[in-house]
Design an enzyme around this catalytic site. Structure first.
Site, PDB file in Angstrom:
ATOM      1  N   SER A  61       0.506  -1.218  -0.187  1.00  0.00           N
ATOM      2  CA  SER A  61      -0.208  -0.050  -0.228  1.00  0.00           C
ATOM      3  C   SER A  61       0.915   1.043  -0.300  1.00  0.00           C
ATOM      4  O   SER A  61       1.528   1.403   0.808  1.00  0.00           O
ATOM      5  CB  SER A  61      -0.789  -0.037   1.141  1.00  0.00           C
ATOM      6  OG  SER A  61      -1.623  -1.316   1.339  1.00  0.00           O
ATOM      7  N   CYS A 144      -6.077  -1.103   7.485  1.00  0.00           N
ATOM      8  CA  CYS A 144      -4.759  -1.478   7.933  1.00  0.00           C
ATOM      9  C   CYS A 144      -5.323  -1.495   9.938  1.00  0.00           C
ATOM     10  O   CYS A 144      -5.924  -0.573   9.776  1.00  0.00           O
ATOM     11  CB  CYS A 144      -4.042  -0.552   7.588  1.00  0.00           C
ATOM     12  SG  CYS A 144      -2.566  -1.108   8.859  1.00  0.00           S
ATOM     13  N   ASN A 206      -8.651  -7.581   5.263  1.00  0.00           N
ATOM     14  CA  ASN A 206      -7.465  -7.686   5.765  1.00  0.00           C
ATOM     15  C   ASN A 206      -6.879  -8.379   6.810  1.00  0.00           C
ATOM     16  O   ASN A 206      -7.516  -9.161   7.407  1.00  0.00           O
ATOM     17  CB  ASN A 206      -7.687  -6.380   6.146  1.00  0.00           C
ATOM     18  CG  ASN A 206      -5.962  -5.309   5.613  1.00  0.00           C
ATOM     19  OD1 ASN A 206      -4.292  -6.471   6.449  1.00  0.00           O
ATOM     20  ND2 ASN A 206      -5.584  -4.411   5.451  1.00  0.00           N
TER      21      ASN A 206
HETATM   22  O1  RRO Z   1       1.810  -1.926   7.139  1.00  0.00           O
HETATM   23  C1  RRO Z   1       0.374  -2.778   8.137  1.00  0.00           C
HETATM   24  O2  RRO Z   1       1.722  -2.462   8.817  1.00  0.00           O
HETATM   25  C2  RRO Z   1      -0.557  -3.508   7.181  1.00  0.00           C
HETATM   26  C3  RRO Z   1      -0.835  -3.106   6.393  1.00  0.00           C
HETATM   27 BR1  RRO Z   1      -0.881  -1.454   4.433  1.00  0.00          BR
HETATM   28  C4  RRO Z   1      -2.665  -3.838   5.967  1.00  0.00           C
HETATM   29  O3  RRO Z   1      -3.136  -3.276   5.397  1.00  0.00           O
HETATM   30  N1  RRO Z   1      -2.503  -4.793   7.007  1.00  0.00           N
HETATM   31  C5  RRO Z   1      -1.271  -4.852   7.502  1.00  0.00           C
HETATM   32  O4  RRO Z   1      -1.686  -6.231   8.419  1.00  0.00           O
HETATM   33  N2  RRO Z   1      -0.448  -4.056   7.686  1.00  0.00           N
END
Ligand code: RRO
Length: 319
Positions: A61, A144, A206
């Site tokens: 992301s 997230c 997620n």
């Molecule tokens: O970067 C993260 O800590 C993270 C993200 Br963006 C997400 O969408 N899901 C996750 O478990 N970690």
């Protein structure tokens, strides 16, 4: 490994050998897609995933501005799953565009995962992304579990609808997937809001908000305190979410959460998933899982006489 050899051999002749998935006006050579967050920050690693047999790839992301993410420790392997608290480290969209431009000619769809802290940021990103030829679709991360400012969006039907609408309006026709959190009392309310906002597909799910405590120190292990649980521990939750959404709504759903074997993939497709995304399995076993699972899937199709994944998709819903 899949144990299907005792199943009745119906007809090998019917099988055409294809695992391809057509959805969102895209062609995925197989239903095994690299999930966001794993090997998704550079053009070479995304290419390597496709070369290793991924049917599509989702990037890490990215947001409008660069972000360092949380300090270490950021990941704990519990055996039955991983808990991560990366904190959205990414170089920001402008810098990432250079990586994306290197991906011309990729032999599988490239899905760009994005997040935003406001609708203004999202609209700016949407306009930038609409120019990018290599991006086949966009996955909006509103889920997230441990980054404040993002996790709240995915729990509010009003915000989800409004964010998705803003992104769709700024994107100029690229399909939008919305990645949902299971950490809500009714995932259908959020799924419906995404559809109302104009989502073309959903990704369920997620990671699940969680934590780990060090009994020696009495302190949380992760520097970010909370993290997201992924891997086999969450597969039944993800499967339930996919089933619930497919039962209620007419929208393609990408299953994500604990997919490690061909049997897992078949379960998700029988629950109605159009394809699956895999993250922890790649972290634990490496990129070879794409080819291993494809081979097992083909064996299953052959032994059961199925001609395409379409024949097993949604079977669990048949009354
Ligand atoms: O970067 C993260 O800590 C993270 C993200 Br963006 C997400 O969408 N899901 C996750 O478990 N970690």
């Amino acid at each position: 490994m899949l144990k299907i050899y005792s199943l009745k051999l119906m007809s090998i002749r019917q099988y055409n050998g294809s695992l391809e998935v057509k959805t969102l006006n895209l062609r995925f050579p197989n239903p095994l897609i690299l999930a966001a967050g794993i090997l998704g920050l550079t053009a070479p690693s995304l290419k390597r995933a496709v070369d290793s047999g991924a049917g599509g790839v989702v990037t890490k992301s990215v947001g409008l501005k660069p972000r360092e993410g949380f300090p270490n420790p950021t990941i704990v392997d519990l055996g039955f799953g991983l808990v991560n608290s990366m904190g959205l480290p990414n170089p920001g969209l402008q810098a990432f565009v250079e990586e994306l431009e290197e991906l011309e000619g990729l032999e599988a769809p490239l899905i760009l995962s994005i997040y935003a802290f406001s609708e203004e940021e999202l609209a700016t990103m949407g306009r930038m992304i609409s120019e990018l030829k290599t991006v086949s679709a966009v996955e909006l991360n509103v889920s997230c579990p441990h980054v404040g400012g993002v996790s709240e969006i995915g729990k509010s039907p009003e915000l989800v609808k409004s964010y998705v609408k803003t992104l769709k309006e700024s994107l100029n026709d690229k399909p939008v997937l919305v990645k949902l959190t299971p950490d809500v009392s009714d995932i259908l309310l959020i799924a419906k809001a995404a559809v109302d906002g104009g989502a073309d597909a959903l990704t369920a799910i997620n990671t699940v908000k969680s934590m780990v405590i060090d009994v020696e120190t009495g302190r949380p292990v992760l520097a970010g305190v909370f993290g997201g649980l992924s891997g086999p521990a969450i597969k039944p939750i993800a499967l339930r979410c996919v089933y619930e959404i497919v039962e209620a709504l007419d929208i393609p759903v990408f299953g994500c959460g604990g997919v490690e074997t061909a049997r897992d993939v078949i379960e998700f497709i029988m629950a109605g998933a159009v394809a699956v995304q895999m993250g922890s399995a790649i972290a634990r076993r490496g990129l070879r899982v794409f080819r291993e699972i494809s081979t097992e899937l083909k064996k299953f199709m052959e032994f059961r006489g199925f001609k395409s994944l379409g024949e097993i998709r949604g079977l669990a819903h048949k009354k």
